[in-house]
Design a protein around this motif. Structure first.
Motif, mmCIF file in Angstrom:
data_model
loop_
_atom_site.group_PDB
_atom_site.id
_atom_site.type_symbol
_atom_site.label_atom_id
_atom_site.label_comp_id
_atom_site.label_asym_id
_atom_site.label_seq_id
_atom_site.Cartn_x
_atom_site.Cartn_y
_atom_site.Cartn_z
ATOM 1 N N LYS A 101 0.835 -1.197 0.000
ATOM 2 C CA LYS A 101 0.000 0.000 0.000
ATOM 3 C C LYS A 101 0.874 1.253 0.000
ATOM 4 C CE LYS A 101 -3.599 -2.396 2.621
ATOM 5 N NZ LYS A 101 -4.352 -2.443 3.904
ATOM 6 N N GLN A 102 0.287 2.394 -0.382
ATOM 7 C CA GLN A 102 1.077 3.627 -0.482
ATOM 8 C C GLN A 102 1.696 4.010 0.849
ATOM 9 O OE1 GLN A 102 -0.368 7.100 -2.443
ATOM 10 N NE2 GLN A 102 -0.857 6.037 -4.356
ATOM 11 N N ASP A 103 0.957 3.882 1.953
ATOM 12 C CA ASP A 103 1.539 4.267 3.246
ATOM 13 C C ASP A 103 2.679 3.331 3.631
ATOM 14 O OD1 ASP A 103 -0.244 2.134 3.702
ATOM 15 O OD2 ASP A 103 -0.573 2.753 5.786
ATOM 16 N N GLU A 104 2.597 2.063 3.236
ATOM 17 C CA GLU A 104 3.685 1.126 3.487
ATOM 18 C C GLU A 104 4.916 1.485 2.660
ATOM 19 O OE1 GLU A 104 1.611 -3.115 4.566
ATOM 20 O OE2 GLU A 104 1.590 -2.506 2.445
ATOM 21 N N ILE A 105 4.698 1.864 1.416
ATOM 22 C CA ILE A 105 5.804 2.248 0.535
ATOM 23 C C ILE A 105 6.507 3.487 1.075
ATOM 24 C CG2 ILE A 105 6.382 3.066 -1.789
ATOM 25 C CD1 ILE A 105 4.107 1.242 -2.816
ATOM 26 N N ARG A 106 5.738 4.444 1.574
ATOM 27 C CA ARG A 106 6.351 5.650 2.154
ATOM 28 C C ARG A 106 7.251 5.298 3.342
ATOM 29 N NH1 ARG A 106 4.269 10.038 -0.174
ATOM 30 N NH2 ARG A 106 2.230 9.824 -1.181
ATOM 31 N N LYS A 107 6.838 4.345 4.137
ATOM 32 C CA LYS A 107 7.650 3.938 5.281
ATOM 33 C C LYS A 107 8.926 3.224 4.841
ATOM 34 C CE LYS A 107 3.915 3.584 8.683
ATOM 35 N NZ LYS A 107 3.204 2.691 9.640
ATOM 36 N N VAL A 108 8.782 2.277 3.918
ATOM 37 C CA VAL A 108 9.937 1.508 3.460
ATOM 38 C C VAL A 108 10.958 2.388 2.764
ATOM 39 C CG1 VAL A 108 10.690 -0.265 1.817
ATOM 40 C CG2 VAL A 108 8.681 -0.658 3.245
ATOM 41 N N MET A 109 10.508 3.284 1.913
ATOM 42 C CA MET A 109 11.411 4.087 1.090
ATOM 43 C C MET A 109 12.112 5.191 1.871
ATOM 44 S SD MET A 109 11.411 2.652 -1.873
ATOM 45 C CE MET A 109 12.160 3.859 -2.981
ATOM 46 N N GLY A 110 11.684 5.456 3.087
ATOM 47 C CA GLY A 110 12.387 6.483 3.852
ATOM 48 C C GLY A 110 11.761 6.849 5.186
ATOM 49 N N GLY A 111 10.456 6.697 5.293
ATOM 50 C CA GLY A 111 9.790 7.131 6.514
ATOM 51 C C GLY A 111 10.291 6.458 7.767
ATOM 52 N N ASN A 112 10.561 5.165 7.696
ATOM 53 C CA ASN A 112 11.051 4.447 8.869
ATOM 54 C C ASN A 112 12.442 4.917 9.283
ATOM 55 O OD1 ASN A 112 8.748 2.866 9.068
ATOM 56 N ND2 ASN A 112 9.591 1.196 7.839
ATOM 57 N N VAL A 113 13.318 5.135 8.296
ATOM 58 C CA VAL A 113 14.666 5.619 8.607
ATOM 59 C C VAL A 113 14.597 6.991 9.267
ATOM 60 C CG1 VAL A 113 16.875 6.358 7.625
ATOM 61 C CG2 VAL A 113 15.758 4.287 6.770
ATOM 62 N N LEU A 114 13.783 7.869 8.721
ATOM 63 C CA LEU A 114 13.673 9.214 9.282
ATOM 64 C C LEU A 114 13.134 9.174 10.701
ATOM 65 C CD1 LEU A 114 12.271 10.998 6.104
ATOM 66 C CD2 LEU A 114 14.634 10.970 6.915
ATOM 67 N N ARG A 115 12.199 8.280 10.987
ATOM 68 C CA ARG A 115 11.658 8.147 12.342
ATOM 69 C C ARG A 115 12.728 7.700 13.326
ATOM 70 N NH1 ARG A 115 9.177 3.512 11.991
ATOM 71 N NH2 ARG A 115 10.663 2.451 13.372
ATOM 72 N N VAL A 116 13.499 6.693 12.930
ATOM 73 C CA VAL A 116 14.538 6.164 13.827
ATOM 74 C C VAL A 116 15.635 7.200 14.061
ATOM 75 C CG1 VAL A 116 16.377 4.450 13.994
ATOM 76 C CG2 VAL A 116 14.076 3.747 13.333
ATOM 77 N N LEU A 117 15.990 7.955 13.023
ATOM 78 C CA LEU A 117 17.013 8.980 13.194
ATOM 79 C C LEU A 117 16.545 10.084 14.135
ATOM 80 C CD1 LEU A 117 18.500 9.360 9.597
ATOM 81 C CD2 LEU A 117 19.416 8.084 11.538
ATOM 82 N N ARG A 118 15.298 10.490 14.013
ATOM 83 C CA ARG A 118 14.797 11.514 14.943
ATOM 84 C C ARG A 118 14.916 11.048 16.388
ATOM 85 N NH1 ARG A 118 10.742 12.211 10.888
ATOM 86 N NH2 ARG A 118 10.890 14.265 9.887
ATOM 87 N N ALA A 119 14.658 9.763 16.605
ATOM 88 C CA ALA A 119 14.750 9.233 17.969
ATOM 89 C C ALA A 119 16.190 9.033 18.401
ATOM 90 C CB ALA A 119 14.003 7.882 18.039
ATOM 91 N N GLY A 120 17.057 8.614 17.478
ATOM 92 C CA GLY A 120 18.407 8.229 17.847
ATOM 93 C C GLY A 120 19.419 9.350 17.899
ATOM 94 N N LEU A 121 19.160 10.454 17.177
ATOM 95 C CA LEU A 121 20.154 11.532 17.117
ATOM 96 C C LEU A 121 20.071 12.486 18.296
ATOM 97 C CD1 LEU A 121 20.144 12.540 13.324
ATOM 98 C CD2 LEU A 121 21.637 10.947 14.528
ATOM 99 N N ALA A 122 18.988 12.462 19.033
ATOM 100 C CA ALA A 122 18.855 13.357 20.186
ATOM 101 C C ALA A 122 19.716 12.836 21.333
ATOM 102 C CB ALA A 122 17.394 13.446 20.613
ATOM 103 N N PRO A 123 20.595 13.665 21.912
ATOM 104 C CA PRO A 123 21.403 13.219 23.055
ATOM 105 C C PRO A 123 20.512 12.837 24.223
ATOM 106 C CG PRO A 123 22.273 15.256 22.111
ATOM 107 C CD PRO A 123 20.933 15.044 21.483
#
Length: 388
Positions: free
Chosen positions: A365-387
């Motif tokens: 589905k489109q929302d799944e594709i958005r997550k796979v193609m970048g959304g999931n990475v961006l979410r994890v980086l927002r959580a992981g880059l904060a000290p």
């Protein structure tokens, strides 16, 4: 007789030109290969969808090679023009500092090094010739220099705010690309945990603990002993999480990954690779390891080369993605190309729409594709880059 010194000097000069001028390009051209694969036919609906995506790739080794990121190259798989053509929002660039001779997936010693000769042949600063730390710091300089010369088209990402500013700006200019620094194997710490802070100050925000050999931080999946985390490794992991550096478990031995899963407090990533369920290579993750990474809130980056997905078609990549989705859910899988990492792929980064189409063809589905193609990475980086 007096002519002979001049002739000898000329021969030496020509030899030097061949070694320093031609050899690096030849070596790279023989390693980072695009061998066109069977790509799906792209529909107009997919073109519109792809243009709306925020694409993120967790692993490219482009900084290792003597190329200007701003110029479209006739070799390799990544540069700024091709990132823009592929609609990539964020490319994570890894620093490779040492690889063993006879590199293989089964067992490698850390006693030899291919990269030293490469640093000399590429005429890198002499400080990089015998220091793994300096090699990484040089890679940081390369990315920052490219960003400074890009007229704002390439931006170095260090913080969640940097990431948010990039994505906001891309709403009106899709040619903007973010670049983030990572490390492939913390042998560049040279045994000193204080060097982690130097790397952080230089902009590194992700690191894999090991690469193709066991080091003084962690055992490698391809090492001789394949040990777990060392005492230094446990200290490094805690320090990375405190600073806001994402821990990458790619290439870590199964024992080291078990140690990491036991003590990690923040989301983990496996930046590039595959899954044993669809490609039974020891380089790839078991289902239990995938479940463990997912429990941290992290994700698996799926690569594009044969040993990662047992093929070089977009459909092979999607088959691995579908397995992770079925096992732990769509929120725990993303892209991890390993472009420019001495791999043969069926497309370069300008052709990423082929993966989007393959996902569409597989019924995502489109929302799944958005997550796979970048959304999931961006979410994890927002959580992981904060000290912490």
């Amino acid at each position: 007789m007096k002519k002979w010194p001049w002739i000898a000097g000329g021969v030496l000069a020509l030899g030097a030109i061949g070694f320093f001028g031609v050899a690096p390009a030849y070596v790279e051209g023989s390693m980072n290969i695009v061998q066109p694969a069977e790509l799906p036919r792209i529909s107009e609906d997919t073109r519109k969808l792809h243009a709306s995506l925020q694409i993120a790739d967790m692993h490219s080794d482009t900084l290792m090679w003597r190329r200007d990121l701003l110029d479209r190259a006739s070799r390799g798989q990544v540069d700024l023009p091709r990132l823009q053509e592929g609609n990539v929002a964020l490319q994570i660039f890894s620093s490779v500092t040492k690889t063993p001779k006879g590199q293989n997936y089964d067992a490698n010693s850390g006693e030899t090094d291919n990269i030293t000769l490469l640093t000399v042949a590429q005429l890198q600063p002499p400080r990089t010739w015998n220091s793994l730390l300096e090699r990484s710091l040089y890679h940081s300089q390369k990315l920052h220099s490219a960003a400074e010369r890009s007229g704002g088209q390439l931006r170095v990402i260090r913080t969640p705010a940097d990431l948010d500013h990039l994505l906001t700006a891309r709403a009106t200019n899709s040619k903007l690309v973010g670049g983030m620094l990572s490390i492939e194997g913390l042998q560049d710490l040279e045994g000193q945990i204080g060097n982690l802070d130097k790397l952080y100050a230089a902009g590194f925000r992700m690191a894999g603990l090991a690469h193709f050999f066991d080091n003084d931080v962690a055992g490698s999946m391809h090492g001789e002993a394949k040990t777990g985390l060392t005492p230094l490794g446990f200290q490094v992991l805690a320090r990375m999480e405190k600073l806001g550096m994402v821990v990458d478990v790619a290439h870590s031995s199964h024992a080291a990954l078990a140690d990491i899963l036991r003590v990690a407090r923040r989301p983990l990533v496996s930046s590039h690779g595959g899954v044993q369920a669809t490609c039974n290579v020891n380089r790839n993750l078991t289902d239990d390891e995938i479940r463990g990474i997912a429990r941290t809130g992290g994700l698996i980056g799926i690569g594009y080369w044969d040993a990662a997905v047992c093929g070089t078609r977009p459909a092979d990549v999607v088959r691995a993605i579908a397995h992770v989705r079925a096992l732990v859910g769509i929120d725990h899988v993303g892209l991890g190309s390993d472009f420019d990492g001495a791999v043969t792929t069926g497309w370069d980064t300008s052709q990423l729409i082929a993966i989007t189409q393959a996902l569409v063809d597989a019924g995502f589905k489109q929302d799944e594709i958005r997550k796979v193609m970048g959304g999931n990475v961006l979410r994890v980086l927002r959580a992981g880059l904060a000290p912490m």
